[in-house]
Design a protein around this motif. Structure first.
Motif, short mmCIF file in Angstrom:
data_model
loop_
_atom_site.label_atom_id
_atom_site.label_comp_id
_atom_site.label_asym_id
_atom_site.label_seq_id
_atom_site.Cartn_x
_atom_site.Cartn_y
_atom_site.Cartn_z
N THR A 108 23.49 -10.97 42.74
CA THR A 108 22.72 -10.34 41.63
C THR A 108 22.04 -9.05 42.47
OG1 THR A 108 23.16 -12.54 40.52
CG2 THR A 108 21.34 -10.48 39.94
N GLU A 109 21.70 -8.82 43.97
CA GLU A 109 20.34 -7.89 44.34
C GLU A 109 21.98 -6.69 44.77
OE1 GLU A 109 17.17 -5.66 45.90
OE2 GLU A 109 17.76 -7.69 44.03
N LEU A 110 22.84 -7.28 44.94
CA LEU A 110 23.30 -6.47 45.85
C LEU A 110 24.74 -5.88 44.77
CD1 LEU A 110 25.81 -8.77 48.27
CD2 LEU A 110 23.86 -7.01 48.74
N ARG A 111 24.72 -6.56 43.13
CA ARG A 111 25.45 -5.46 42.57
C ARG A 111 24.65 -4.30 41.95
NH1 ARG A 111 26.35 -10.87 40.43
NH2 ARG A 111 28.55 -11.52 40.95
N LYS A 112 23.04 -4.74 41.95
CA LYS A 112 21.88 -3.84 41.59
C LYS A 112 22.30 -2.32 42.65
CE LYS A 112 19.12 -6.57 39.49
NZ LYS A 112 17.62 -7.47 39.52
N ARG A 113 22.79 -3.01 44.30
CA ARG A 113 22.42 -1.95 44.76
C ARG A 113 23.92 -0.85 45.22
NH1 ARG A 113 18.24 -1.96 47.96
NH2 ARG A 113 16.57 -3.75 47.90
N GLU A 114 24.66 -1.31 44.12
CA GLU A 114 26.09 -1.30 43.98
C GLU A 114 27.22 -1.24 44.79
OE1 GLU A 114 25.83 2.45 42.63
OE2 GLU A 114 25.42 2.69 40.72
N ILE A 115 26.52 -2.68 45.84
CA ILE A 115 27.51 -3.27 47.28
C ILE A 115 28.39 -3.83 47.19
CG2 ILE A 115 27.16 -3.82 49.70
CD1 ILE A 115 24.05 -2.52 49.22
N ASN A 116 29.26 -3.57 47.47
CA ASN A 116 30.22 -4.54 47.07
C ASN A 116 31.43 -4.98 48.27
OD1 ASN A 116 30.44 -4.24 44.08
ND2 ASN A 116 31.05 -2.63 44.44
N PRO A 117 30.68 -6.10 49.36
CA PRO A 117 31.44 -7.06 50.49
C PRO A 117 33.00 -7.11 49.61
CG PRO A 117 29.41 -8.08 49.91
CD PRO A 117 29.39 -6.28 48.51
N LEU A 118 33.54 -7.30 50.65
CA LEU A 118 34.87 -7.96 51.05
C LEU A 118 34.67 -9.76 50.76
CD1 LEU A 118 38.08 -7.86 50.91
CD2 LEU A 118 37.78 -8.08 52.70
N TYR A 119 33.77 -9.81 51.00
CA TYR A 119 33.44 -11.50 51.08
C TYR A 119 32.20 -12.20 51.82
CZ TYR A 119 35.34 -12.80 55.22
OH TYR A 119 36.26 -12.66 56.83
N ILE A 120 32.33 -13.06 51.34
CA ILE A 120 30.64 -13.17 52.17
C ILE A 120 30.36 -14.78 52.92
CG2 ILE A 120 28.11 -14.15 51.07
CD1 ILE A 120 27.62 -12.00 49.51
N THR A 121 30.05 -15.18 53.50
CA THR A 121 30.62 -16.01 54.54
C THR A 121 28.52 -16.39 54.12
OG1 THR A 121 31.49 -15.23 56.12
CG2 THR A 121 30.71 -17.35 56.76
N TRP A 122 28.64 -17.58 53.46
CA TRP A 122 27.29 -18.43 53.60
C TRP A 122 26.77 -19.16 54.29
CZ3 TRP A 122 22.75 -16.36 50.79
CH2 TRP A 122 21.83 -17.88 51.13
N LYS A 123 25.81 -19.54 54.97
CA LYS A 123 24.57 -20.38 55.86
C LYS A 123 23.29 -20.54 55.71
CE LYS A 123 28.35 -20.16 59.60
NZ LYS A 123 28.82 -20.75 59.27
N GLY A 124 23.42 -20.85 54.43
CA GLY A 124 22.16 -20.42 54.03
C GLY A 124 21.45 -21.84 54.36
N GLN A 125 21.98 -22.19 54.31
CA GLN A 125 21.04 -23.92 55.01
C GLN A 125 20.42 -23.06 56.95
OE1 GLN A 125 20.13 -26.33 53.89
NE2 GLN A 125 19.87 -27.63 55.27
N LEU A 126 20.99 -22.57 57.71
CA LEU A 126 20.23 -21.79 58.89
C LEU A 126 19.85 -20.78 58.28
CD1 LEU A 126 23.72 -22.60 60.13
CD2 LEU A 126 22.19 -23.71 60.46
N GLY A 127 19.24 -20.52 57.46
CA GLY A 127 18.89 -19.30 57.08
C GLY A 127 19.61 -17.84 57.27
N LYS A 128 20.36 -17.76 57.24
CA LYS A 128 21.57 -16.34 57.42
C LYS A 128 22.89 -16.55 56.86
CE LYS A 128 23.34 -18.00 61.35
NZ LYS A 128 23.78 -17.99 63.38
N CYS A 129 23.46 -15.36 56.42
CA CYS A 129 24.41 -14.98 55.52
C CYS A 129 25.28 -13.21 56.51
CB CYS A 129 24.48 -14.79 53.80
SG CYS A 129 24.35 -13.75 53.69
#
Length: 490
Positions: A392-413
Motif C-alpha cells: 500500500t505504501e509503495l503504491r502511494k509512492r508510485e513504486i512498482n517492483p517486479l516482486y517482493i521477497t518477504w522475510k517479515g519474521q526476520l524484520g526485512k524484505c
C-alpha cells in the motif's frame, strides 16, 4: 431483453404469511430477519441480478433502468441540480440518468482520502459507453474531484439504496450502518438541509405497507421518495430525520475507516466542543467475512526417525491379513521389471531413489540471474507489519517492483526491480527509487504505530549472489517458520 414474468407483490406485510399451528415456533422480528426474508423473496421471484449477488448487500434488480427513467421524470429530479448518489452498484442506472441530464453528480469519499465526497467530471458530449466507464472508475485521480470539508456544498437530492422500505418512509439498509452515518454526517455539516429530498431506489418486492417502529433508532434515516420500476411513492407525512452525528455511539475504529470523521472531530474540538467516543470497538464492518480469512498455523519441523526406530523390526502380519502375491512372474512382468531398472531414478522426499521415474527439475520461485534486476533491501520491519502494508505504501509512492521477497519474521524484505545492468554508479532509475524510499515509514497495527524503515541498495555479482543464497538457506533453518516468497503484483 427477455420478457420478465409478472411479479406478485405482497405489500400487506413484511413477513410472508404461513399456516400457524400450535407447534409453530415464535420467530422474533428483527432487522436482520426482515433483510433475509426480502433477499429470499427477490431470489425466489428471480428479480435480482445474479452477477451482483443479492444477500448481504443492497440488491441490484431487473428493470432498474425503468425505475431510473421514472425517477428522471419526477419534479424532484428535474428541480435538483446537485445530486449525491451512494456507491452501490444497484444505483448505477440513477448515476447514468444524472449524467445524461447534465446535472452535477457526487459520490461518497474513499477510505484513502480526507474528501467529504467526490464530484464526477463527465464531458457533456460523452456517449453512454463513456458514461458507464466514468462511473466505474476506481482511481479518484480520474474523472473525480475531491470536495474537502471546507468546500462543502448543499445537495438538492440524495439517492440511497435499501433492502426494505415501507410506504410511510421507514428504511432498512444492508446492516453495516454506513448509509445512516453518511446521512448524519451530511446533516451535521449542512450539506443536507430540510429542503433536500432523500430518495431510495428499490424493486417492488422491497416495498411493504409498514414496518415495526420499535426496530428503528434515533440515527436511522427515513426517506421522502420511493421509486420502483412501476411506481413513484411520495411519503405523505415525512418522518423526522436525525439531527446529525451521535459521537457517543462511534468508536475509534469507525473514525479510522472514514477519515473525514476524524478531521471533523478535530475541528469541533478546536472550536471548544467536547466529544466523547464509545470506548469499545464494537462497530466492526460486516463485510469482513471470517470464512475467507487465512488461518496461519504454527510451523512444526518434521521429526526424523531415529536410528533405533529405523532399525526396529517390522511387525508380523496378523492373522487374516492379505497374503503376499506369488513369487512366480511371467516373462512380461520380468521384462517390465528390467525396463524399470534401466529407467532413470528419482529421489523421494527422504532422498531415496524411486525406480521408473525421471528426475524433474525444481522450478525456481524467482529469477536466479542478477543481471536483469536491481534490489533494495528494506530493514527495521516490526512484526505487526504485513506485506500488504508495504504494498500500500509503495503504491502511494508510485513504486512498482517486479516482486517482493518477504522475510517479515526476520524484520526485512527485498524489493526486486527489473533492470538491464547494475553499474557502480547510480543511474537515474536507481536514484529515483532510492529517493522515493528515503523516508519510508508505515503506520499500522492495532495501536496505529508509525515505524521508520531503512532501505539499502543491493548490488549482485556471482559471489554476492551465492552469499545471498547461502544466507537464505541459513535463515530458513534458523527461523521459527518457513519464509515465503511473495511474487504478487504490487
Amino acid at each position: 431483453m427477455e420478457e420478465q414474468k409478472p411479479i406478485q407483490n405482497d405489500t400487506t406485510s413484511p413477513v410472508p404469511t404461513e399456516e400457524v399451528t400450535s407447534t409453530t415456533p415464535v420467530v422474533e422480528i428483527t432487522k436482520r430477519s426482515l433483510r433475509v426474508q426480502t433477499w429470499r423473496k427477490i431470489q425466489q421471484n428471480s428479480a435480482g441480478v445474479v452477477s451482483n449477488g443479492i444477500f448481504n448487500r443492497i440488491p441490484d434488480f431487473i428493470d432498474n433502468d425503468k425505475a431510473a427513467a421514472l425517477l428522471a421524470e419526477t419534479a424532484e429530479f428535474k428541480k435538483a441540480n446537485k445530486i449525491k448518489v451512494n456507491i452501490d452498484r444497484a444505483l448505477d442506472a440513477v448515476k447514468l440518468q444524472v449524467l445524461a441530464a447534465g446535472k452535477e453528480l457526487y459520490l461518497p469519499g474513499t477510505r484513502e482520502s480526507n474528501a467529504l465526497y467526490l464530484k464526477v467530471e463527465c464531458p457533456a458530449e460523452a456517449t453512454e459507453e463513456e458514461r458507464k466507464e466514468i462511473i466505474h472508475v476506481q482511481d479518484i485521480q480520474k474523472s473525480r474531484t475531491e470536495i474537502l470539508l471546507e468546500n462543502k456544498i448543499k445537495f438538492d437530492l440524495v439517492v440511497i439504496g435499501s433492502c426494505l422500505v415501507s410506504r410511510d418512509g421507514y428504511r432498512i439498509g444492508r446492516g453495516n450502518g454506513f448509509a445512516d452515518l453518511d446521512i448524519g454526517l451530511l446533516i451535521e455539516i449542512g450539506s443536507i438541509t430540510p429542503e433536500t429530498v432523500i430518495a431510495t431506489f428499490v424493486h417492488d418486492l422491497q416495498v411493504v405497507d409498514n414496518l415495526p417502529t420499535n426496530l428503528f433508532q434515533k440515527y436511522d434515516t427515513p426517506v421522502d421518495l420511493i421509486v420502483t420500476p412501476t411506481e413513484v411513492i411520495r411519503v405523505a407525512k415525512p418522518l423526522p430525520r436525525p439531527p446529525g452525528l451521535f459521537w457517543e455511539i462511534l468508536s475509534e475504529r469507525r473514525l479510522k475507516i472514514i477519515p473525514v470523521l476524524q478531521v471533523l472531530k478535530e475541528n469541533e474540538e478546536k472550536a471548544g466542543k467536547i466529544i466523547t467516543l464509545k470506548e469499545e470497538n464494537t462497530d466492526v464492518e460486516s463485510s469482513a467475512n471470517k470464512r475467507y480469512q487465512r488461518r496461519r498455523r504454527p510451523y512444526r519441523p518434521r521429526q526424523r526417525r531415529s536410528e533405533t526406530q529405523s532399525e526396529r523390526p517390522r511387525r508380523k502380519r496378523q492373522s487374516g491379513a492379505r497374503r503376499p502375491r506369488s513369487s512366480k512372474k511371467s516373462e512380461a512382468s520380468v521384462t517390465e521389471d528390467n525396463n524399470k531398472e534401466d529407467a532413470p531414478q528419482k529421489q523421494n522426499k527422504r532422498g531415496q531413489q524411486q525406480p521408473g521415474k525421471r528426475p524433474q527439475k525444481r522450478r525456481p520461485n524467482k529469477p536466479t540471474s542478477s543481471k536483469d534486476r536491481f534490489c533494495v533491501k528494506v530493514t527495521n520491519i516490526p512484526k505487526y507489519i504485513r506485506v500488504k502494508d508495504i504494498k500500500t505504501e509503495l503504491r502511494k509512492r508510485e513504486i512498482n517492483p517486479l516482486y517482493i521477497t518477504w522475510k517479515g519474521q526476520l524484520g526485512k524484505c527485498y524489493l526486486h526491480f527489473p533492470k538491464l545492468e547494475v553499474s557502480t554508479e547510480l543511474d537515474e532509475d536507481v536514484s529515483s527509487v532510492l529517493k522515493s524510499l528515503s523516508d519510508l515509514s508505515i503506520t499500522a497495527g492495532e495501536q496505529n504505530e508509525t515505524c521508520v524503515l531503512t532501505t539499502e541498495l543491493m548490488k549482485f555479482d556471482a559471489k554476492a549472489e551465492q552469499a545471498r543464497q547461502d544466507e537464505a538457506v541459513l535463515e530458513s533453518h534458523s527461523s521459527q517458520r518457513i519464509e515465503s516468497v511473495d511474487t504478487t503484483t504490487v
